[in-house]
Scaffold this active site. Structure first.
Site, PDB file in Angstrom:
ATOM      1  N   ARG A 187      -5.365   7.975  16.713  1.00  0.00           N
ATOM      2  CA  ARG A 187      -6.518   7.970  15.853  1.00  0.00           C
ATOM      3  C   ARG A 187      -7.632   7.381  17.014  1.00  0.00           C
ATOM      4  O   ARG A 187      -8.824   7.619  16.797  1.00  0.00           O
ATOM      5  CB  ARG A 187      -6.809   7.241  14.701  1.00  0.00           C
ATOM      6  N   GLU A 223     -13.185   2.867   5.186  1.00  0.00           N
ATOM      7  CA  GLU A 223     -12.956   2.340   6.442  1.00  0.00           C
ATOM      8  C   GLU A 223     -14.413   2.454   7.300  1.00  0.00           C
ATOM      9  O   GLU A 223     -14.769   1.505   8.116  1.00  0.00           O
ATOM     10  CB  GLU A 223     -12.004   2.809   7.233  1.00  0.00           C
ATOM     11  N   PHE A 239      -6.160  -3.964   3.388  1.00  0.00           N
ATOM     12  CA  PHE A 239      -6.783  -3.674   4.376  1.00  0.00           C
ATOM     13  C   PHE A 239      -6.221  -3.299   5.505  1.00  0.00           C
ATOM     14  O   PHE A 239      -6.359  -3.230   7.042  1.00  0.00           O
ATOM     15  CB  PHE A 239      -7.571  -4.947   5.213  1.00  0.00           C
ATOM     16  N   GLN A 252       0.983  -1.106  -0.096  1.00  0.00           N
ATOM     17  CA  GLN A 252       0.089   0.065   0.003  1.00  0.00           C
ATOM     18  C   GLN A 252       0.875   1.304  -0.030  1.00  0.00           C
ATOM     19  O   GLN A 252       0.417   2.305  -0.259  1.00  0.00           O
ATOM     20  CB  GLN A 252      -0.855   0.098   1.108  1.00  0.00           C
TER      21      GLN A 252
HETATM   22  N1  MTE Z   1     -11.595  -2.913   0.207  1.00  0.00           N
HETATM   23  C1  MTE Z   1     -11.044  -4.021  -0.368  1.00  0.00           C
HETATM   24  N2  MTE Z   1     -11.807  -4.709  -1.362  1.00  0.00           N
HETATM   25  N3  MTE Z   1      -9.577  -4.236  -0.090  1.00  0.00           N
HETATM   26  C2  MTE Z   1      -8.940  -3.765   0.639  1.00  0.00           C
HETATM   27  O1  MTE Z   1      -7.883  -4.149   1.016  1.00  0.00           O
HETATM   28  N4  MTE Z   1      -8.860  -1.911   2.332  1.00  0.00           N
HETATM   29  C3  MTE Z   1      -9.567  -1.013   3.151  1.00  0.00           C
HETATM   30  C4  MTE Z   1     -10.809  -0.233   2.422  1.00  0.00           C
HETATM   31  N5  MTE Z   1     -11.261  -1.206   1.459  1.00  0.00           N
HETATM   32  C5  MTE Z   1      -9.487  -2.615   1.529  1.00  0.00           C
HETATM   33  C6  MTE Z   1     -10.674  -2.050   0.877  1.00  0.00           C
HETATM   34  C7  MTE Z   1      -8.799  -0.057   3.768  1.00  0.00           C
HETATM   35  S1  MTE Z   1      -8.037  -0.379   5.306  1.00  0.00           S
HETATM   36  C8  MTE Z   1      -8.594   1.311   3.287  1.00  0.00           C
HETATM   37  S2  MTE Z   1      -7.644   2.467   4.225  1.00  0.00           S
HETATM   38  C9  MTE Z   1      -9.117   1.944   2.136  1.00  0.00           C
HETATM   39  O2  MTE Z   1      -9.971   0.965   1.460  1.00  0.00           O
HETATM   40  C10 MTE Z   1      -8.285   2.281   1.187  1.00  0.00           C
HETATM   41  O3  MTE Z   1      -8.642   2.930  -0.035  1.00  0.00           O
HETATM   42  P1  MTE Z   1      -9.290   4.387  -0.278  1.00  0.00           P
HETATM   43  O4  MTE Z   1      -8.474   5.282   0.495  1.00  0.00           O
HETATM   44  O5  MTE Z   1      -9.269   4.246  -1.800  1.00  0.00           O
HETATM   45  O6  MTE Z   1     -10.851   4.109   0.247  1.00  0.00           O
HETATM   46  N1  LUZ Z   2      -2.868   5.837   8.149  1.00  0.00           N
HETATM   47  C1  LUZ Z   2      -2.089   6.769   8.581  1.00  0.00           C
HETATM   48  C2  LUZ Z   2      -3.861   5.512   8.404  1.00  0.00           C
HETATM   49  O1  LUZ Z   2      -0.860   6.741   8.221  1.00  0.00           O
HETATM   50  N2  LUZ Z   2      -2.473   7.873   9.228  1.00  0.00           N
HETATM   51  C3  LUZ Z   2      -3.889   7.613   9.349  1.00  0.00           C
HETATM   52  O2  LUZ Z   2      -4.525   8.747  10.238  1.00  0.00           O
HETATM   53  C4  LUZ Z   2      -4.841   6.565   9.017  1.00  0.00           C
HETATM   54  N3  LUZ Z   2      -5.942   6.655   9.195  1.00  0.00           N
HETATM   55  C5  LUZ Z   2      -6.577   5.488   8.987  1.00  0.00           C
HETATM   56  C6  LUZ Z   2      -6.152   4.406   8.124  1.00  0.00           C
HETATM   57  N4  LUZ Z   2      -4.578   4.523   8.154  1.00  0.00           N
HETATM   58 MO1  MOS Z   3      -6.406   1.352   5.817  1.00  0.00          MO
HETATM   59  S1  MOS Z   3      -6.152   0.721   7.652  1.00  0.00           S
HETATM   60  O1  MOS Z   3      -5.803   3.050   5.979  1.00  0.00           O
HETATM   61  O2  MOS Z   3      -4.938   0.621   5.042  1.00  0.00           O
END
Ligand code: MTE
Ligand code: LUZ
Ligand code: MOS
Length: 747
Positions: free
Chosen positions: A304, A704, A222, A191
């Protein structure tokens, strides 16, 4: 618009790291990790392993050309252990062989002697022994001491929420290839491509420009690949730098489960005070975060937790402290919600406890305390465009809460061995990295001379469909068909210095950059088109692949071709940084979030009171998507996050022995939700709102926040247990496994 990956995903044609064609001289890596949780390394004998035919070399910390250090926030984590090990599964050496099978054979022949030291596995023990990652953090508002003195009802209690395994379908992995002049290209399932690049350069002792990181897509992250995709890529790169041959390293599931960190378990102690009108006046919490053996992202996650400790309630007097406790577990890490869910479980537990003690409905207390317009969070931000009450009322109306409640009561009178429970769960989640300097992104957009478009951003596609959204933004802003746009891989040579794909903010940050780049290109093409048509620039609109003024029409391709002839730049690189946000850590006050996302879930469960098993009958949600740019994708995110949240709260039980060994080390001992345990019905309704200007195309972040709807399942099950056994004393110890339910039913 459909997810642009759906066709190749369905046919099994989408490429992941492990699908890449590799060259004939590729070697394969495998980690030798600590078989004990804490101790001094007395000796390691690699001689037998080295003699296995096909083993090329075994690397240790002694082979690190730069610094043996991979810590992101705090430099407290070696790539490979030197003379001590701090968790079971800590990497000690890296075997490189002609095949994975050979490397595995060799791993069994490594002999290690460890002089064991005491092992800490819980945050409480760590606190008692003074074992911490860093100094505690505290948020304060008002005066809790004074307020408690005037409270009518005061309760104190303890809660526990367990960790959670990410279980991305694609395990961690990378493929590192030597280029000329000692340069290395790493394809990584990460990521955070820039983090992989930076740490690789640091460990190799070379400049960042010598390391190129490319990410095709992830089979899920995730949060588990925000920081913890890095070590494997760095190990492969160290091997490449010595051997000058490509090295591939894909972790098998058991190694991945054992060696990587998970969601942080939390032990928390709260005190809550209410006035005679049942308004919460004061709330204090001490959160003990089980951080594991190194910091990783723990300090940011702890932060957080404080931001979300009051969920979507207004509490005038707040004092919260979080302590990152150092234990002998693998360093715990980011996981969807990033400490927010752990914070929200505590306030929900406190409210449930008060409701039980006072003999009133939990929802009455929740409703009375919901956040309203211009209320202040403990960190100073004023809540605006608040949708807490709207989503709450909308769920109650649309899904006939009062009727359902009566039905459940009737069911529980008529049935002895089955009991139903319901629960409402409001959520709010702040959108932005809490660390303000991370809120930026860039996009590089090429219009090729045939009119097709290539878009590179810092966003990593991990199943959340961010690439589809980026493509939509580009097509929409350029006024062309989606088929004309292609999303490129995420690559550090095209988009540099990126923040990880995290914090649900990726589509907003990168999308705004794409929009900015496309607007700049449209500005230049507008000049071209206005000259071609001999009309004012203000007359020019790019819509559906054409510019039409009166009866005259130019196609997108004609305009692009003319721009080429006029030597107009058809490439643009744009940078976006979220305006408005700021935070002062010395005062713990500021305006850290671009905006908040709101919603409410109604969960209905049935408990089998002979077996202790339960089924989630339905979850009905009203969610604040803003003005969703892709409702199919967004509802998919809500459903996935909900399933993950329910799993965390009900069945996913991480277990470590007192010796620090992971006991839930396989899918036979770690139960994740499957299609049978998923809610029988999931209803998701968008709340009608105007969206927010800082959200891309007013479409709010969605990744999230919905995970926290899953917390409702815990309290719905608890209601059913109480309906069966009036002697049951509510406990706040998640997950609420069938074993715990059964004990509760017969307590
Ligand atoms: N959805 C899928 N299918 N797979 C993933 O790994 N990660 C989640 C969420 N949805 C994830 C997911 C997490 S932890 C985050 S922070 C957000 O997707 C990140 O993507 P975004 O910032 O584009 O929402
Ligand atoms: N990662 C990070 C995160 O580095 N800072 C954040 O505030 C955060 N919040 C949600 C998920 N990942
Ligand atoms: Mo999501 S826990 O911010 O990768």
């Amino acid at each position: 618009m459909k997810n642009i990956d759906s066709y190749t995903h369905l046919r099994g044609e989408s490429l992941f790291v492990d699908d890449m064609s590799v060259t004939h001289d590729t070697l394969f890596g495998l980690t030798f990790d600590s078989p004990k949780a804490h101790g001094k390394i007395v000796s390691v004998d690699y001689s037998k392993a080295e003699q296995v035919s096909g083993v090329v070399r075994i690397f240790t910390y002694k082979d690190v050309p730069g610094v043996n250090q991979i810590g992101g926030i705090i430099p407290d984590e070696p790539l490979w252990a030197e003379d001590e090990v701090h968790f079971w599964g800590q990497p000690i050496a890296f075997i490189v062989a002609e095949s994975e099978v050979i490397a595995k054979k060799a791993r069994l022949l490594i002999e290690i002697e460890i002089a064991e030291l005491p092992v800490i596995t819980t945050a409480k023990e760590a606190k008692a022994k003074g074992s911490f990652i860093n100094a505690p953090r505290s948020f304060e508002m008002g005066d809790t001491q004074k307020s408690f003195a005037n409270c009518e009802h005061i309760f104190e209690g303890e809660t526990f929420s367990n960790g959670q395994e990410h279980l991305y379908l694609e395990t961690q992995g990378c493929y590192a290839v030597p280029l000329e002049n000692g340069n290395i290209k790493i394809t990584s399932s990460t990521q955070g491509p820039t983090f992989v690049q930076k740490i690789t350069a640091q460990v190799l002792g070379v400049a960042m420009h010598k390391i190129e990181v490319d990410v095709i897509r992830l089979g899920g992250g995730f949060g588990g690949k925000e920081d913890q995709a890095t070590p494997w890529a760095v190990m492969a790169a160290v091997a490449v730098s010595h051997l000058k041959k490509p090295v591939k390293y894909i972790l098998n599931r058991h190694d991945d489960l054992r060696m990587t960190g998970k969601r942080h378990p939390y032990e928390s102690f709260y005190k809550i005070g209410l006035d005679e009108d049942l308004k919460i006046q004061a709330f204090e919490v001490e959160f003990l975060q089980n951080s594991g053996a190194a910091a990783d992202l723990s300090p940011a996650i702890a932060e957080r937790t404080l931001f979300h400790a009051t969920n979507s309630y207004f509490i005038p007097n707040v004092a919260t402290t979080v302590i990152s406790c150092k234990t002998n577990l693998p360093p715990n890490t980011a996981f969807r919600g990033f400490g927010g869910p752990q914070g929200m479980f505590v306030i929900e537990s406190a409210i449930a406890r008060v409701a039980h003690e006072l003999g009133i409905d939990k929802s009455v207390l929740q409703e009375k305390n919901l956040l309203q317009e211009n209320d202040q969070f403990s960190y100073g931000q004023i809540a605006t465009q608040v949708e807490a009450k709207n989503s709450w009322n909308s769920v109650k109306q649309n899904f006939e809460y009062d009727i359902l409640k009566a039905k459940v009561a009737q069911f529980n009178i008529e049935n002895e061995l089955f009991k139903k429970g319901i629960s409402l769960m409001p959520i709010t989640f702040g959108i932005s990295f809490t660390n303000t300097p991370m809120n930026h992104a860039r996009a590089l957009v090429h219009i090729y001379q045939d009119g097709s478009v290539g878009v590179s951003t810092g966003a990593v596609e991990m199943g959340q469909s961010v690439n589809t959204k980026m493509l939509q933004v580009a097509a929409h802003t350029l006024g062309i068909a989606p088929e004309k746009v292609k999303l490129e891989s995420t690559n550090t040579t095209r988009v540099a210095n990126t923040s990880p794909t995290a914090a649900s903010a990726t589509a907003d940050l990168n999308g705004k950059a794409v929009q900015k780049a496309c607007n700049a290109l449209i500005g230049r093409l507008t000049t071209v088109a206005s000259n071609m048509l001999n009309v004012a620039e203000s007359e020019i609109r790019f819509v559906d692949n054409v510019v039409k003024v009166d009866s005259e029409e130019l196609t997108w391709e004609e305009i692009v071709a003319q721009a080429m002839l006029e030597r107009v730049a058809l490439t643009e690189n744009a940078h976006y940084a979220t305006p408005i946000i700021h935070f002062d850590k010395t005062k713990e006050k500021g305006h850290p979030f671009a905006y908040h996302v709101y919603g409410t879930a109604l969960t209905e469960v049935t408990v089998d009171c002979l077996r202790g098993t339960y089924e989630i009958d339905a979850v009905s949600i009203v969610h604040d998507f803003g003005n969703s740019m892709n409702i199919g994708i967004d509802i998919g995110q809500v459903e996935g996050a909900l399933a993950q949240g329910i799993g965390w709260m009900t069945m996913e039980e991480i277990a470590y022995g007192t010796d620090g060994r992971l006991l839930s080390n396989a899918l036979s001992t770690y139960k994740v939700p499957d299609v049978f345990s998923a809610p029988k019905k999931i209803n998701v309704r968008p709340l009608t709102t105007g969206g927010h200007d800082l959200a891309i195309l007013k479409s709010k972040a969605v990744g999230e926040p919905p995970l926290m709807y899953g917390i409702g399942a815990y309290f719905a099950i608890q209601e059913a247990v109480i309906a069966f056994n009036s002697n049951y004393k509510p406990k706040f110890h998640s997950p609420f496994t069938p074993e715990k339910v059964l004990k509760g039913l017969y307590e």
